[in-house]
Write a protein that holds these residues in place. Structure first.
Motif, mmCIF file in Angstrom:
data_model
loop_
_atom_site.group_PDB
_atom_site.id
_atom_site.type_symbol
_atom_site.label_atom_id
_atom_site.label_comp_id
_atom_site.label_asym_id
_atom_site.label_seq_id
_atom_site.Cartn_x
_atom_site.Cartn_y
_atom_site.Cartn_z
ATOM 1 N N GLN A 85 32.019 65.327 29.744
ATOM 2 C CA GLN A 85 31.199 66.532 29.678
ATOM 3 C C GLN A 85 32.043 67.644 30.275
ATOM 4 O OE1 GLN A 85 27.815 67.055 28.502
ATOM 5 N NE2 GLN A 85 28.702 69.069 28.649
ATOM 6 N N GLU A 126 33.278 70.770 32.116
ATOM 7 C CA GLU A 126 32.636 71.631 33.114
ATOM 8 C C GLU A 126 33.303 72.997 33.179
ATOM 9 O OE1 GLU A 126 29.966 71.178 34.361
ATOM 10 O OE2 GLU A 126 29.632 69.017 34.511
ATOM 11 N N ARG A 133 31.839 75.083 35.379
ATOM 12 C CA ARG A 133 31.378 75.508 36.689
ATOM 13 C C ARG A 133 32.366 75.177 37.804
ATOM 14 N NH1 ARG A 133 26.141 74.041 37.861
ATOM 15 N NH2 ARG A 133 26.525 73.228 39.913
ATOM 16 N N HIS A 158 24.004 68.264 39.928
ATOM 17 C CA HIS A 158 24.336 68.632 38.544
ATOM 18 C C HIS A 158 25.013 67.471 37.810
ATOM 19 C CE1 HIS A 158 25.701 71.517 35.373
ATOM 20 N NE2 HIS A 158 26.711 70.666 35.292
ATOM 21 N N GLU A 159 26.024 66.872 38.436
ATOM 22 C CA GLU A 159 26.744 65.778 37.761
ATOM 23 C C GLU A 159 25.840 64.569 37.570
ATOM 24 O OE1 GLU A 159 29.615 66.324 36.332
ATOM 25 O OE2 GLU A 159 29.732 68.300 37.256
ATOM 26 N N HIS A 166 23.918 64.946 34.411
ATOM 27 C CA HIS A 166 24.679 64.492 33.231
ATOM 28 C C HIS A 166 24.624 62.964 33.123
ATOM 29 C CE1 HIS A 166 26.186 68.342 32.134
ATOM 30 N NE2 HIS A 166 27.055 68.476 33.129
ATOM 31 N N HIS A 184 24.291 71.655 28.748
ATOM 32 C CA HIS A 184 24.046 72.613 29.823
ATOM 33 C C HIS A 184 22.900 73.554 29.505
ATOM 34 C CE1 HIS A 184 28.291 71.652 31.169
ATOM 35 N NE2 HIS A 184 27.561 71.446 32.239
HETATM 36 ZN ZN LIG Z 1 27.956 70.218 33.723
#
Ligand SMILES: [Zn+2]
Length: 244
Positions: free
Chosen positions: A138, A140, A142, A187-188, A191, A198
């Motif tokens: 995924q 990222e 961020r 957040h992780e 996922h 997102h």
């Molecule tokens: Zn993410």
């Protein structure tokens, strides 16, 4: 370009050629829905038909295995223990433990001591640059210090009934303040629990960028998770066996 075709096919990182839908159907289980855990089914904020219902389900990408839904509960999570050194590893463990507890209100999770038997493994290091060719990541935007990837594997405990399953790996570096660390862990884990995409909204945990005041899990995050767990998936089902 056929609209929607990209969303149907997995990102082809592991092989140079994507398998055809016919090949996928021949070798992978038929997609079916699982029963949602009671903790996720209850406390629905609004019915999906209601004007107050809000989620970002349209941002979630199905994979070659379908939606990344866990079907064996509790989901087993391993995280790297703290060192005995005077470093920040205890802060990291505290942040990860807190994030696990937050999601545990919706999906049954348990902590295990060995990575080999875990469904989700969380490592205290930045994501490796070298791409594991069998895993799908995924991406990222961020933080470069965190990433989640998944692998598929087959459980052959019952030889005549092999089950397609997945495993998640999270890399979460220590180079952040405690608030950001906890937000990144939250957040992780989102996922790893199936939110493979997102949110476009900054007040959601699964927002694509880091924000100054990290939000707690939002109704939109949970509504999205709930809708994902209502979808069919190939994971957790038996692989078709050739007729001898
Ligand atoms: Zn993410």
């Amino acid at each position: 370009d056929i609209p929607g075709a990209k969303a149907q096919l997995p990102p082809s990182r592991s092989t140079s050629q994507s398998p055809t839908p016919a090949q996928i159907d021949r070798f992978l289980p038929v997609s079916q829905a699982h029963t949602m855990p009671a903790t996720l089914a209850r406390g629905q904020a609004a019915e999906p038909q209601s004007e107050y219902f809000d989620d970002y389900f349209d941002k979630i990408q199905p994979t070659i295995a379908g939606y990344l839904i866990w079907s064996r509960f509790p989901v087993r999570i391993y995280f790297e223990p703290a060192t005995q050194m005077p470093d920040r590893s205890q802060e990291w463990v505290t942040a990860v433990t807190a994030a696990i507890q937050e999601w545990n209100a919706y999906l049954p999770l348990t902590v295990v001591n060995v990575p080999d038997t875990a469904d989700i493994a969380i490592w205290r290091r930045t994501p490796p640059l070298q791409v594991d060719r069998s895993a799908t990541r995924q991406p990222e935007l961020r933080a470069r210090s965190a990433e989640t990837r998944f692998n598929l594997w087959v459980d052959r405990t019952i030889p005549e009934k092999p089950i397609l399953l997945h495993r998640m790996t999270i890399w979460l570096g220590m180079g952040q303040t405690q608030d950001y660390l906890r937000a990144a862990a939250r957040h992780e884990l989102g996922h790893a629990l199936g939110i493979w995409g997102h949110s476009p909204t900054a007040t959601d945990v699964m927002y694509s960028a880091q924000v100054r005041q990290p939000p707690p899990l939002s109704d939109r995050d949970i509504n999205t998770l709930r809708r994902i767990y209502q979808q069919p998936t190939r994971l957790g089902w038996a692989i078709p066996q050739p007729l001898n």
